[in-house]
Design a protein around this motif. Structure first.
Motif, short mmCIF file in Angstrom:
data_model
loop_
_atom_site.label_atom_id
_atom_site.label_comp_id
_atom_site.label_asym_id
_atom_site.label_seq_id
_atom_site.Cartn_x
_atom_site.Cartn_y
_atom_site.Cartn_z
N PRO A 95 0.83 -1.21 0.00
CA PRO A 95 0.00 0.00 0.00
C PRO A 95 0.86 1.26 0.00
CG PRO A 95 -0.86 -1.59 1.57
CD PRO A 95 0.46 -2.14 1.09
N GLY A 96 0.50 2.21 -0.87
CA GLY A 96 1.23 3.47 -0.94
C GLY A 96 2.33 3.50 -1.97
N VAL A 97 2.69 2.35 -2.56
CA VAL A 97 3.71 2.31 -3.60
C VAL A 97 3.07 2.64 -4.95
CG1 VAL A 97 5.28 0.83 -4.91
CG2 VAL A 97 5.26 0.73 -2.42
N SER A 98 3.70 3.54 -5.70
CA SER A 98 3.15 3.95 -7.00
C SER A 98 3.81 3.20 -8.15
CB SER A 98 3.35 5.46 -7.19
OG SER A 98 2.76 6.18 -6.14
N THR A 117 8.60 4.33 -6.07
CA THR A 117 8.11 5.66 -5.70
C THR A 117 6.85 5.50 -4.86
OG1 THR A 117 6.67 5.89 -7.65
CG2 THR A 117 8.96 6.63 -7.89
N GLY A 118 6.55 6.51 -4.08
CA GLY A 118 5.37 6.47 -3.22
C GLY A 118 5.71 6.93 -1.81
N ASP A 119 4.72 6.93 -0.94
CA ASP A 119 4.90 7.43 0.42
C ASP A 119 5.19 6.34 1.44
OD1 ASP A 119 4.31 9.97 -0.55
OD2 ASP A 119 2.15 9.70 -0.25
N THR A 120 5.49 5.15 0.98
CA THR A 120 5.69 4.02 1.88
C THR A 120 7.15 3.90 2.31
OG1 THR A 120 3.91 2.85 0.76
CG2 THR A 120 5.36 1.53 2.14
N ALA A 121 7.38 3.58 3.57
CA ALA A 121 8.73 3.38 4.09
C ALA A 121 9.33 2.11 3.52
CB ALA A 121 8.70 3.31 5.61
N GLU A 122 10.67 2.10 3.40
CA GLU A 122 11.36 0.93 2.86
C GLU A 122 11.09 -0.32 3.70
OE1 GLU A 122 15.49 1.67 2.22
OE2 GLU A 122 15.12 3.57 1.18
N SER A 123 10.97 -0.15 5.01
CA SER A 123 10.73 -1.30 5.89
C SER A 123 9.42 -1.99 5.55
CB SER A 123 10.73 -0.83 7.35
OG SER A 123 9.73 0.17 7.56
N ALA A 124 8.39 -1.20 5.18
CA ALA A 124 7.10 -1.78 4.83
C ALA A 124 7.18 -2.55 3.51
CB ALA A 124 6.04 -0.68 4.73
N VAL A 125 7.97 -2.02 2.58
CA VAL A 125 8.15 -2.71 1.30
C VAL A 125 8.89 -4.03 1.51
CG1 VAL A 125 9.11 -2.57 -1.03
CG2 VAL A 125 8.16 -0.52 0.05
N TRP A 126 9.95 -3.99 2.33
CA TRP A 126 10.70 -5.22 2.61
C TRP A 126 9.78 -6.26 3.24
CZ3 TRP A 126 14.74 -6.40 0.20
CH2 TRP A 126 15.77 -5.50 -0.07
#
Length: 466
Positions: free
Chosen positions: A378-381, A400-409
């Motif tokens: 969520p939040g990744v473009s 790109t987007g408003d998400t922190a790297e930790s959430a993507v990982w």
């Protein structure tokens, strides 16, 4: 000019005869309005600069910015029964000459007068009317031939699906010669008389003021331009005349779409197409980007199927001459490199490209799968993955987007096995784009590669992208 036998240009001739003084094009750079008769007269003057018809149907590479001269060149070339090959206005003389040799063009028309290259170059076939030049996903120029009937079919499909009206005024920033511009700008003018408003410069405040002053009603755009309008905080009133805003050329981010509607009170409508097929799908409601996963349903006159290997197959009368013939009248079929599926709303959902599979340590990795997984956060473009070989081959990804790297990982570890995880993940405010608003893969890959080659450079690189 005798254009009555050409399916794309016959309606234009009728429009000129019926209402010669009706506006055809507004040039915001000069403030001049060209009537239909003005454009037709300019086309006849341009045609006089070309040799008479011959048995050989010659290819003519021409270059001009959006405006009446571009339309006149195109009409003049087709009046001769020759093949129009438009190139981007940013194409250099050297690049155009190199391309001319590659496609065996007889003429280069880069200024006031056409230049003869090879008088004997040409074909006796009358099927090809225009050749689209595209960089494709690899960055190498590709050419796709189209008949007059195919160009007209693409225009009719778009007009019928989007509900374009003869009284519409289209704000034109997309290059006329690009597939998007041919179908959404040039065809609506030639087929039903929609007025083209040629923007002067792609600056948000200028765009807004020109739309307001011209009373433009339709705006075929790209996400980068729409994002610029939002960031510049131009007033809601400046876009009030627009009844339809189309977004194509790059993925439309749901966050951008939602914020745009909240600020301007206007929805953004996804449009999906390709150089080889013309328009493919359209989001009628303007909600697909916000909901995610879907990009719209097939256009009127277009049939879409997903192959057993997940590739998007398009069948319509607008497909390139090189498409596979079918038993459906003039329809042809083309299989794209795009992978797709159908969502629960009957919309096409794109899952990446089949040409992005590599071998990493002896195992096959689909870079598009990794990008798709990143976008599930969520939040990744946007997301992009690349294999680099410093010091040994590994994966590096950017998003790109408003998400922190930790959430993507965290999301990636749930969706992918450990050996498919990128070694590095870089957050960017925006990816570089080309003048057409598409992702500039070469620029992004150069930056990602540089970041992987030198750790010190990487530390300086992240703020540069941000």
């Amino acid at each position: 000019m005798d254009t009555g036998h050409k399916p794309l240009l016959a309606p234009w001739k009728s429009l000129v005869q019926a209402q010669p003084t009706a506006p055809a094009l507004v040039d915001c750079s000069t403030g001049r309005t060209y009537s239909r008769a003005d454009v037709q007269q300019l086309a006849e003057e341009m045609a006089a600069r070309l040799p008479p018809r011959s048995r050989l149907h010659k290819r003519v590479i021409f270059r001009a910015p959006n405006g009446a001269p571009w339309l006149a060149m195109f009409l003049a070339i087709r009046d001769r029964g020759w093949v129009a090959v438009p190139v981007d206005p940013a194409t250099s003389d050297a690049q155009a000459t190199q391309l001319a040799r590659a496609i065996k063009a007889a003429y280069l028309w880069l200024g006031e007068e056409p230049t003869l290259l090879t008088p004997r170059c040409g074909s006796r076939s009358t099927e090809t009317a225009l050749i689209k030049i595209t960089s494709g996903s690899t960055g190498l120029p590709k050419s796709f031939p189209f008949s007059d009937a195919a160009l007209a079919a693409d225009g009719h499909n778009i007009i019928a699906t989007m509900g374009l009206r003869p009284a519409d005024r289209h704000y034109a920033l997309i290059p006329f010669g690009h597939s998007y511009g041919l179908g959404n700008l040039v065809a609506p003018l030639l087929l039903q008389g929609c007025t083209l408003v040629c923007g002067s410069v792609p600056l948000p405040n200028v765009i807004a003021s020109e739309i307001l002053a011209s009373g433009a009603t339709v705006f075929p755009a790209v996400p980068a331009i729409l994002s610029g309008l939002l960031r510049a905080e131009v007033s809601r009133e400046t876009l009030a005349t627009l009844r339809l805003i189309i977004s194509a050329g790059a993925p439309l981010d749901g966050t951008l779409s939602k914020a745009f509607e909240e600020h301007f009170g206007t929805k953004l409508h996804n449009f999906y197409g390709s150089s080889e097929t013309g328009g493919i799908a359209y989001d009628h409601t303007g909600d697909s980007a916000v909901r995610g996963s879907g990009i719209g349903t097939p256009l009127n006159g277009v049939t879409v199927a997903i192959s057993s290997k997940g590739r998007v197959q398009v069948t319509s009368a607008a497909v390139t001459n090189e498409g596979k013939t079918t038993g459906l009248s003039d329809a042809r079929r083309w299989q794209l490199a795009d992978r797709g599926s159908w969502n629960e709303r009957g919309e096409i959902a794109l899952l990446g490209r089949t040409d992005r599979t590599i071998k990493l340590s002896g195992r096959r990795v689909d870079l598009a799968e990794i990008e798709h997984s990143i976008r599930q956060t969520p939040g990744v473009s946007e997301a992009y993955c690349l294999a680099v070989a410093t010091p040994r081959e590994h994966l590096i990804a950017a998003y790109t987007g408003d998400t922190a790297e930790s959430a993507v990982w965290q999301k990636l570890k749930l969706l992918l096995p450990a050996w498919k995880l990128p070694k590095r993940l870089i957050h960017c405010d925006a990816f570089p784009v080309t003048a057409r608003g598409k992702l500039d893969r070469s620029a992004l890959e150069a930056r990602l590669t540089a970041s992987a080659e030198n750790a010190d450079l990487a530390k300086a690189f992240v703020p540069q992208l941000r």
